[in-house]
Design an enzyme around this catalytic site. Structure first.
Site, PDB file in Angstrom:
ATOM      1  N   CYS A   1       0.826  -1.206   0.000  1.00 41.37           N
ATOM      2  CA  CYS A   1       0.000   0.000   0.000  1.00 41.37           C
ATOM      3  C   CYS A   1       0.859   1.255   0.000  1.00 41.37           C
ATOM      4  O   CYS A   1       0.485   2.283  -0.556  1.00 41.37           O
ATOM      5  CB  CYS A   1      -0.952   0.000   1.187  1.00 41.37           C
ATOM      6  SG  CYS A   1      -0.126  -0.169   2.793  1.00 41.37           S
TER       7      CYS A   1
ATOM      8  N   HIS B   1      -1.437   1.326   7.701  1.00 39.35           N
ATOM      9  CA  HIS B   1      -1.737   1.351   6.268  1.00 39.35           C
ATOM     10  C   HIS B   1      -1.337   2.714   5.717  1.00 39.35           C
ATOM     11  O   HIS B   1      -1.488   3.732   6.395  1.00 39.35           O
ATOM     12  CB  HIS B   1      -3.242   1.111   6.100  1.00 39.35           C
ATOM     13  CG  HIS B   1      -3.704   0.955   4.691  1.00 39.35           C
ATOM     14  ND1 HIS B   1      -3.313  -0.093   3.885  1.00 39.35           N
ATOM     15  CD2 HIS B   1      -4.556   1.701   3.948  1.00 39.35           C
ATOM     16  CE1 HIS B   1      -3.915   0.021   2.712  1.00 39.35           C
ATOM     17  NE2 HIS B   1      -4.663   1.099   2.726  1.00 39.35           N
TER      18      HIS B   1
ATOM     19  N   ASN C   1      -7.268   6.042   0.126  1.00 34.28           N
ATOM     20  CA  ASN C   1      -6.908   4.684   0.521  1.00 34.28           C
ATOM     21  C   ASN C   1      -6.594   3.900  -0.749  1.00 34.28           C
ATOM     22  O   ASN C   1      -7.452   3.774  -1.622  1.00 34.28           O
ATOM     23  CB  ASN C   1      -8.084   4.045   1.272  1.00 34.28           C
ATOM     24  CG  ASN C   1      -7.778   2.630   1.737  1.00 34.28           C
ATOM     25  OD1 ASN C   1      -6.782   2.028   1.332  1.00 34.28           O
ATOM     26  ND2 ASN C   1      -8.644   2.095   2.578  1.00 34.28           N
TER      27      ASN C   1
ATOM     28  N   ASP D   1     -21.361  25.770   0.233  1.00 33.97           N
ATOM     29  CA  ASP D   1     -21.885  26.273  -1.031  1.00 33.97           C
ATOM     30  C   ASP D   1     -21.893  25.161  -2.081  1.00 33.97           C
ATOM     31  O   ASP D   1     -20.882  24.458  -2.245  1.00 33.97           O
ATOM     32  CB  ASP D   1     -21.007  27.435  -1.502  1.00 33.97           C
ATOM     33  CG  ASP D   1     -21.453  27.968  -2.848  1.00 33.97           C
ATOM     34  OD1 ASP D   1     -22.479  28.663  -2.903  1.00 33.97           O
ATOM     35  OD2 ASP D   1     -20.763  27.645  -3.854  1.00 33.97           O
TER      36      ASP D   1
ATOM     37  N   ASP E   1      63.311 -11.663  -1.174  1.00 32.04           N
ATOM     38  CA  ASP E   1      64.374 -12.255  -1.995  1.00 32.04           C
ATOM     39  C   ASP E   1      64.840 -11.256  -3.051  1.00 32.04           C
ATOM     40  O   ASP E   1      64.138 -10.989  -4.024  1.00 32.04           O
ATOM     41  CB  ASP E   1      63.840 -13.533  -2.652  1.00 32.04           C
ATOM     42  CG  ASP E   1      64.866 -14.190  -3.559  1.00 32.04           C
ATOM     43  OD1 ASP E   1      66.061 -13.861  -3.435  1.00 32.04           O
ATOM     44  OD2 ASP E   1      64.464 -15.030  -4.384  1.00 32.04           O
TER      45      ASP E   1
ATOM     46  N   ASN F   1      66.430 -16.017  -6.328  1.00 29.60           N
ATOM     47  CA  ASN F   1      66.683 -17.462  -6.364  1.00 29.60           C
ATOM     48  C   ASN F   1      65.696 -18.261  -5.511  1.00 29.60           C
ATOM     49  O   ASN F   1      65.830 -19.469  -5.353  1.00 29.60           O
ATOM     50  CB  ASN F   1      68.122 -17.763  -5.925  1.00 29.60           C
ATOM     51  CG  ASN F   1      68.347 -17.479  -4.438  1.00 29.60           C
ATOM     52  OD1 ASN F   1      67.510 -16.852  -3.787  1.00 29.60           O
ATOM     53  ND2 ASN F   1      69.486 -17.934  -3.932  1.00 29.60           N
TER      54      ASN F   1
ATOM     55  N   LYS G   1      65.247 -18.115  -2.281  1.00 30.34           N
ATOM     56  CA  LYS G   1      65.738 -18.401  -0.935  1.00 30.34           C
ATOM     57  C   LYS G   1      66.266 -17.113  -0.308  1.00 30.34           C
ATOM     58  O   LYS G   1      66.514 -16.127  -1.006  1.00 30.34           O
ATOM     59  CB  LYS G   1      66.848 -19.456  -0.977  1.00 30.34           C
ATOM     60  CG  LYS G   1      66.381 -20.829  -1.458  1.00 30.34           C
ATOM     61  CD  LYS G   1      67.523 -21.838  -1.413  1.00 30.34           C
ATOM     62  CE  LYS G   1      67.048 -23.214  -1.869  1.00 30.34           C
ATOM     63  NZ  LYS G   1      68.146 -24.225  -1.794  1.00 30.34           N
TER      64      LYS G   1
ATOM     65  N   ASP H   1      47.413  -5.556  21.258  1.00 31.08           N
ATOM     66  CA  ASP H   1      46.516  -6.616  21.724  1.00 31.08           C
ATOM     67  C   ASP H   1      45.985  -6.159  23.080  1.00 31.08           C
ATOM     68  O   ASP H   1      46.411  -6.630  24.136  1.00 31.08           O
ATOM     69  CB  ASP H   1      47.280  -7.940  21.827  1.00 31.08           C
ATOM     70  CG  ASP H   1      46.418  -9.062  22.381  1.00 31.08           C
ATOM     71  OD1 ASP H   1      45.177  -8.891  22.420  1.00 31.08           O
ATOM     72  OD2 ASP H   1      46.978 -10.101  22.779  1.00 31.08           O
TER      73      ASP H   1
ATOM     74  N   SER I   1      44.388 -11.072  24.475  1.00 34.54           N
ATOM     75  CA  SER I   1      43.758 -12.335  24.067  1.00 34.54           C
ATOM     76  C   SER I   1      44.688 -13.197  23.226  1.00 34.54           C
ATOM     77  O   SER I   1      44.368 -14.337  22.914  1.00 34.54           O
ATOM     78  CB  SER I   1      42.494 -12.039  23.258  1.00 34.54           C
ATOM     79  OG  SER I   1      42.821 -11.336  22.067  1.00 34.54           O
TER      80      SER I   1
END
Length: 716
Positions: free
Chosen positions: A115, A272, A296, A318, A600, A604, A606, A630, A634
């Site tokens: 509505c 409504h 409505n 009137d 790196d 290579n 490594k 922290d 926790s």
């Protein structure tokens, strides 16, 4: 005619975002240049169907049970049993799009709780110009008919042109949803279908406020009045609003679900939506009486109190005036006194089209600005002021008010000078997401005055400490689970920060914030500029590295004196296992590979002594930062603690980067483990340093060829 199946093709994901931004830059989205919804071009599709002698069938919103709904109107619902999709040409031999112009009686509610939408459509028919912005001319079931129609709707800051086929839900040969009192007229049913399409289904339209429809048909902004505490000049406000074409709706609040659409003793319907379609002062027995005309959407069930159809009060008016006011029986429209209206109804909504300053004695065009934003879990969804630990991460927008309002001729020095503006916060696409169990979030906003020491500064996102020590200067009247919250303000000149939020933190959503000011005002979205304040990294030669570290490295690296990805994982996990206060599942092979690739330098795969020394020093620094932030000890950080930790580490990032970081490095509960924190900071620091090395002219821009780009992204 046969039916033509045309499947739309349109962009999704990142490509859709890019396409949308380009479209805006081209001016698309204005009413005169509406965006083609889902990429569907009405004229091209219509011509295509005519050339092939086929009627259009919309596969983007097909005539199937899923288009009806998902729960009450879902595929297995008893309410949808027996529904058949039919074209008007199958229901009538002479269907019409519009008969003798669109009128309020063209909209009668069917078996759907929309509505609120129909009240908005009814108000739209009062203004022919507005109506045909939504319902384009030149559509019919005769000339050029191809089973396709289109409508233009305002959707969250842009106008879209929505294509629909004319297959409508019917039962026993009658329309199930909205229909016209003129049986063979279909513009209102097709408009309802277009609205259902953009919201995902017909059922998504059930329940709402008239202001939603008002705004989607006009692009205006709605103001609310609680009639129990309405201003003394409300009737004049209503008269002016109707004169300038504003759309008005009203309703009676319910105290429980049992009251929904309950009919009062005098035939008003609770919970409504009614549309306000007129207001008139009449001479009744020598006294002027303020009347208001309501409708409505049911097309029946009318007020039976004073000034209702056929009531004795009309005998004292009137005859010419009575005829002018067109008192008719049982068409859903009725008059009542304004005094009864104030007593019987609870809320009034006025949609300002410009919007205009209704409290002023003359028209004023407002300056308007629109911003789009998002709330994302862990990064920008901080909740309201009740959650001080996270409130500061919400999006922020600055307003600079400089010019005060023009003097009010009716004011005799009773008010201080100030700057009027209106803020409207709207959440996006929530109806469309109902089928996934998501509904309207509870939203609102707060307005803070910028202190003198921060005025005039460039865009800087205000931090937690500011909000802990400063109270809001103004705020939305309430946090409420409506699509839009709007409030009018009048504040002294100065700079202010608006913080829109959901009521609770970590509630995700997209929103539009609209700002309207009577005078010119500066606005901007606040977001930190991306930068890193990192100390020069001391890179030692092998000879300068401490002997104890060298000895440790030899033990860890083995005979080849280099640390592989697997070796790095073993080393790091052995170290963090000794720190019982850290919550972590250990470094994954993938995260270690990422760190090796980033550190790196000789390619290579490594880490040598010097490279490992740099990484080792960084991790030690990150561990101290992790423990510092922290805050609840926790063993992990929340997403919001991580944001503060990143800034403490020397990085200033914008909202989008924080969203990406939280998405990539946090757990489902938004906790950030130590290993993810390390991986994030290693990546950030390495990429910032890498960019700084390449940015030789210090202009903040680096150009890559394709090979360099692929090389960087593949190893990052």
């Amino acid at each position: 005619m046969a039916e033509e199946f045309i499947t739309p093709v349109y962009c999704t994901g990142v490509s859709a975002q890019v396409q949308k931004q380009r479209a805006k830059e081209l001016g698309l989205g204005r009413h005169e240049n509406a965006i083609k919804y889902l990429g569907q071009d009405y004229e091209q599709l219509r011509v295509h169907c005519l050339q092939r002698g086929a009627l259009f069938r919309d596969e983007a919103f097909p005539p199937v049970p899923q288009s009806l709904g998902f729960k009450e109107l879902g595929p297995n619902s008893s309410k949808t049993y027996g529904i058949k999709w039919k074209r008007p040409t199958e229901l009538f031999s002479n269907p019409q799009f519009i008969v003798d112009g669109a009128t309020r009686t063209d909209i009668c509610q069917g078996a759907l709780g929309d509505c609120w939408l129909l009240a908005a459509i009814a108000s739209l028919t009062l203004n022919d110009t507005l109506l045909h912005r939504v319902v384009p001319h030149g559509q019919s079931f005769q000339d050029g008919y191809a089973g396709i129609f289109h409508f233009q709707l305002w959707q969250f800051g842009e106008w879209v042109d929505v294509v629909v086929d004319d297959l409508l839900p019917t039962k026993d040969g009658k329309l199930v949803f909205v229909h016209s009192a003129q049986g063979n007229e279909f513009w209102s049913a097709l408009l309802e279908k277009a609205y259902a399409k953009v919201n995902g289904s017909y059922e998504a339209l059930s329940g709402g406020s008239t202001s939603e429809g008002f705004e989607d048909f006009t692009g205006g902004v709605t103001e609310w009045y609680e009639l129990r505490k309405a201003p003394s000049d409300l009737y004049n406000i209503i008269l002016k609003a109707l004169e300038r074409g504003s759309l008005l709706g009203c309703s009676i609040d319910i105290s429980s679900i049992l009251d929904m659409e309950a009919v009062t003793f005098k035939k008003l319907v609770k919970g409504h939506a009614y549309s306000v379609t007129g207001a008139k002062q009449v001479n009744y027995q020598g006294q002027m009486v303020n009347l208001i005309r309501m409708r409505n959407p049911w097309g029946e069930v009318e007020w039976t109190g004073a000034w209702s159809d056929g009531s004795s009060e009309w005998n004292g008016v009137d005859p010419y005036m009575r005829e002018q006011l067109r008192v008719k029986m049982e068409d859903g429209e009725f008059w009542m006194s304004f005094r009864d209206f104030m007593r019987e109804f609870t809320r009034l909504e006025i949609c300002n089209l410009t919007p205009d300053a209704l409290k002023s004695q003359r028209f004023r065009n407002w300056n308007t600005t629109l911003y789009e934003g998002t709330w994302r879990r862990g990064s920008t969804a901080g909740g309201c002021r009740n959650y001080p630990a996270t409130f500061w991460v919400n999006p922020q927008f600055k307003i600079r008010l400089e010019e005060t309002d023009d003097p009010d001729p009716d004011d005799y020095g009773g008010r201080e000078s100030g700057c009027s503006f209106l803020l409207a916060l709207m959440q996006k696409h929530r109806r469309r997401e109902r089928r996934f169990g998501r509904d309207m979030e509870t939203i609102g906003f707060a307005v803070y005055e910028v202190p003198p020491e921060l005025m005039g500064q460039p865009a800087v996102h205000l931090k937690r400490d500011f909000f802990l020590s400063n109270a809001s200067r103004a705020r939305s009247e309430q946090f409420i689970n409506l699509r839009e919250v709007s409030t009018r303000f009048r504040l002294p000149p100065g700079e202010y920060v608006v913080v829109p939020s959901t009521f609770e933190p970590n509630k995700e959503g997209d929103f539009v914030l609209r700002f309207f000011s009577e005078k010119s005002a500066g606005t901007q979205e606040l977001d930190d500029q991306v930068q890193a304040n990192l100390p020069d990294e001391q890179v030692l030669s092998e000879e300068e590295i401490d002997e104890n570290f060298k000895s440790l490295f030899r033990q860890l690296a083995g005979e080849d004196m280099e640390i592989s990805v697997k070796e790095l994982r073993t080393i790091l996990n052995r170290i963090i296992s000794k720190h019982k206060d850290l919550r972590t599942t250990g470094f994954s092979l993938e995260s270690c590979r990422s760190m090796v690739n980033l550190m790196d330098r000789d390619g290579n795969g490594k880490l040598g002594l010097v490279e490992f020394n740099i990484l080792w020093n960084r991790i030690r620094n990150y561990l101290s930062i992790f423990r510092k932030f922290d805050l609840d000890k926790s063993g992990s950080m929340s997403a919001y603690e991580m944001r503060m930790a990143i800034e403490f580490a020397g990085f200033k990032l914008n909202k989008k980067l924080y969203e990406l970081i939280i998405t990539r490095y946090s757990e489902p509960d938004l906790a950030v483990d130590f290993d993810n924190f390390v991986c994030c900071l290693v990546r950030l620091e390495t990429m910032f340093r890498f960019f700084k090395t390449l940015d030789t002219d210090l202009d903040g821009v680096v150009t890559f060829d394709l090979f360099k780009w692929l090389q960087l992204t593949m190893f990052a």
